[in-house]
Design an enzyme around this catalytic site. Structure first.
Site, mmCIF file in Angstrom:
data_model
loop_
_atom_site.group_PDB
_atom_site.id
_atom_site.type_symbol
_atom_site.label_atom_id
_atom_site.label_comp_id
_atom_site.label_asym_id
_atom_site.label_seq_id
_atom_site.Cartn_x
_atom_site.Cartn_y
_atom_site.Cartn_z
ATOM 1 N N ASP A 231 0.812 -1.222 0.000
ATOM 2 C CA ASP A 231 0.000 0.000 0.000
ATOM 3 C C ASP A 231 0.844 1.270 0.000
ATOM 4 O OD1 ASP A 231 -2.295 -1.500 -0.046
ATOM 5 O OD2 ASP A 231 -2.670 -1.365 2.102
ATOM 6 N N GLU A 232 2.061 1.191 -0.520
ATOM 7 C CA GLU A 232 2.938 2.367 -0.522
ATOM 8 C C GLU A 232 3.520 2.648 -1.906
ATOM 9 O OE1 GLU A 232 5.896 2.137 2.520
ATOM 10 O OE2 GLU A 232 4.451 1.745 4.130
#
Length: 288
Positions: A231-232
């Protein structure tokens, strides 16, 4: 002014150098290409230049091959990486989904009504729950269940399907699985994920319930390219909505899902319209 229904799109990036805008716009004028829209950005940190142009040819014999042959030598002088996209190109998009249907429903509706200029030849899921949606839209649905022991085989089957259907972009529309490093490498730069963005960051089970217990005043969503950092990945779009004490957990979930739908749609639209450039670990996004 020409009157084409859809424009051609030219995109390029290169090392920062004097004359980058001129080499492109001068060629467009000399070739008789009417510029409808132009965006450019020179990043003084990465020392790279980015440009996107929508244009309509005025020459009757215009072709991508003719453009390539004439512009290529000029571009090489600037070490320019460039791409020309035809007006009628409809990217082939695969959707990966689990059990949540709000993003899938939204994308299928926008596809059906022409808001998203894409083809959706396949939907892949680790659960059978949403097969009826795919059937209603006449789209093949593949249920590929997964366990920790079968993860490599399941991901290999997904990659085979992406190759079989000639997929250009993968959308993780609330696909609730962590992709392996190998899978992230396979999808590098061509997969978009959506997830909620709550402040503070609430991880684990029932994040909206955690947020409610802390009295959050804002919910949001982030759409980003997939990479090996969970999620980055490089961010494409984000959305937020304010909330207050009157929002119970189910209200926060509903509002959050609304934001997710719009944020994911915008990210896909920007990607297929060639408005997004990867710039090291970040993105340059020329929004419409």
């Amino acid at each position: 002014m020409p009157n084409a229904i859809k424009p051609w799109v030219f995109t390029a990036s290169c090392p920062s150098k004097l004359g980058t805008v001129d080499v492109v716009t001068r060629y467009m004028a000399e070739a008789g290409n009417y510029v409808d829209e132009i965006h450019s950005f020179d990043d003084r940190v990465s020392k790279r230049f980015f440009i996107r142009i929508e244009f309509q040819p005025t020459e009757a014999d215009f072709s991508a091959e003719k453009f390539d042959a004439a512009f290529g030598p000029r571009a090489s002088e600037f070490e320019m990486e460039w791409e020309l996209t035809e007006p009628e190109h409809r990217p082939r998009v695969a959707i990966l989904v689990s059990k949540y249907d709000h993003c899938l429903n939204d994308l299928l509706y926008r596809h059906r009504t022409g808001q998203l200029n894409i083809e959706i030849p396949v939907i892949i899921s680790n659960h059978p729950d949403l097969e009826h949606l795919a059937e209603w839209h006449g789209i093949p649905y593949y249920h590929l269940p997964i366990t920790p022991d079968t993860k490599p085989e399941q991901e290999a089957e997904i990659v085979k399907l992406l190759e079989q259907y000639d997929i250009e972009l993968v959308v993780l529309a609330r696909y609730m699985q962590v992709l392996s490093p190998w899978m992230c490498e396979q999808l590098n730069g061509k997969a978009i994920n959506i997830h909620h963005s709550l402040l503070p960051g609430f991880k684990g089970a029932r994040p909206y319930h955690q947020a409610w217990e802390k009295g959050v005043k804002m919910v949001g969503a982030t759409a980003h390219y997939v990479n090996n950092d969970l999620d980055e990945g490089p961010i494409i779009t984000q959305g937020i909505q304010t909330v207050d004490h009157a929002f119970y957990p189910e209200d926060l979930i509903s509002k959050g899902q609304d934001v997710e739908r719009v944020t994911l749609f915008n990210a896909i639209r920007y990607h297929i319209e060639k408005r997004v450039f990867l710039n090291e670990g970040r993105t340059v996004v020329f929004s419409s």
